[in-house]
Design an enzyme around this catalytic site. Structure first.
Site, short mmCIF file in Angstrom:
data_model
loop_
_atom_site.label_atom_id
_atom_site.label_comp_id
_atom_site.label_asym_id
_atom_site.label_seq_id
_atom_site.Cartn_x
_atom_site.Cartn_y
_atom_site.Cartn_z
N ARG A 1 1.75 -11.71 6.01
CA ARG A 1 3.37 -11.62 6.48
C ARG A 1 4.57 -10.95 7.06
O ARG A 1 5.02 -10.67 6.96
CB ARG A 1 3.54 -10.78 4.37
N ARG B 1 22.12 18.56 -6.58
CA ARG B 1 22.30 17.58 -6.17
C ARG B 1 21.82 16.63 -7.45
O ARG B 1 21.75 16.67 -8.29
CB ARG B 1 20.37 16.68 -5.58
N HIS C 1 -4.09 -14.95 10.38
CA HIS C 1 -3.57 -13.90 9.86
C HIS C 1 -4.58 -12.87 10.72
O HIS C 1 -4.09 -11.67 10.87
CB HIS C 1 -2.88 -13.78 9.36
N PRO D 1 0.82 -1.07 0.54
CA PRO D 1 0.49 0.20 -0.05
C PRO D 1 1.16 1.62 -0.21
O PRO D 1 2.28 1.69 1.30
CB PRO D 1 -0.57 -0.17 1.61
N GLU D 2 0.60 1.88 -0.51
CA GLU D 2 1.23 3.23 -0.84
C GLU D 2 0.32 4.57 -0.22
O GLU D 2 -1.12 4.31 0.40
CB GLU D 2 1.94 3.71 -2.59
#
Ligand code: ZN
Length: 287
Positions: A123, A166, A104, A2-3
């Site tokens: 996980r 940069r 889970h 998930p972002e």
């Protein structure tokens, strides 16, 4: 994984069941996720009311009426499942029976309203921690994070100052959580495509007008994904109360070898690996 938009979608989905609601009992079915749970976590949550449910970067923060906040990170595979929502009297809310617990299902918040919030994570890269609300900025998971990409502090002036001089590729700079918080691989690829910037371009060699286009692209990309998440959320609720994962249509991500979607562009999208992660881009219209 998930972002930011997915985490924001989960937060919005949790709002009616959590914000303003009291936790009648916090049930921990194991002692850890990625890290051990904090001492006395169940007792510290039990009886507390969630004053506000916020998001910082990819973390969901539940501020409690006792001066502590619960930090929730979904990790790679964490899911939140709400059941018994009818009990919180949200207009139009679908009614769900509590499903049988699964292997889970690691943390269950039994809300005083009768709703149940289950954290499932096969996980176990997810995490939960408790921290004094006033000290959140110094928490190891949150300390040093850059501004929120959708907040006012993230703008072209800020980004230009942070990128100046940069030599690192812009892709890596945007994934650096100290520069901007919460951006992940997928949405960086999408934003760079939208701003027509090559992922390997040196961060310090992007002109001011293009930096402005980039900040706009980042915001637009995230906003669209959050809006799409909001609409998928309604479908998910009606399906099984599970929050957090939905199908998206991406413009470049995962589309290696197919034609560029930009009108009039004849480019074939490419995939390269940068710092161990895939970048997808158009070799013609991204420079
Ligand atoms: Zn193109």
């Amino acid at each position: 994984m998930p972002e930011l938009p997915e985490v924001e979608t989960v937060r919005c989905g949790l709002l009616p069941a959590m914000e303003g609601q009291r936790i009648a009992r916090a049930e921990l079915r194991r002692a850890d996720l990625r890290w051990p749970f904090p001492d006395g976590m169940s007792a510290r949550l039990t009886g507390a009311r969630v004053v506000q449910l916020r998001r910082r970067s990819k973390y969901i923060l539940a501020d409690l009426d006792r001066g502590e906040s619960l930090i929730i990170h979904l990790g790679m595979s964490g899911r939140m499942v709400i059941s018994g929502l009818a009990a919180v009297h949200v207009p139009g809310q679908f009614h769900f029976e509590h499903p049988a617990l699964e292997k889970h299902d690691h943390v269950i918040l039994h809300m005083e309203s009768g709703a149940r919030i289950t954290f499932n994570d096969p996980r176990r890269f997810g995490a939960m921690d408790l921290c004094a609300t006033a000290a959140l900025d110094a928490h190891p998971l949150l300390a040093g994070l850059g501004p929120e990409p959708l907040g006012n502090a993230f703008n072209a002036d800020y980004l230009a100052a942070r990128l100046a001089g940069r030599k690192t590729p812009i892709k890596a700079a945007l994934l650096d959580q100290r520069i901007v918080a919460g951006l992940g691989n997928i949405y960086v690829c999408e934003a760079l495509f939208r701003a027509r910037i090559h992922p390997k371009r040196a961060a310090g060699r992007i002109g001011r007008a293009r930096i402005e286009a980039l900040t706009d692209a980042i915001r637009a990309t995230l906003r669209e994904a959050i809006a799409a998440g909001g609409s998928s959320l309604r479908d998910y609720r009606q399906a099984n109360g599970e929050l957090g994962y939905f199908q998206h249509s991406f413009r470049v991500y995962g589309r290696e070898g197919v034609g560029c979607l930009r009108l009039g562009c004849t480019g074939i999208l490419r995939r390269i690996v940068q710092s161990g992660r895939s970048s997808f881009y158009c070799p013609i219209c991204q420079r």
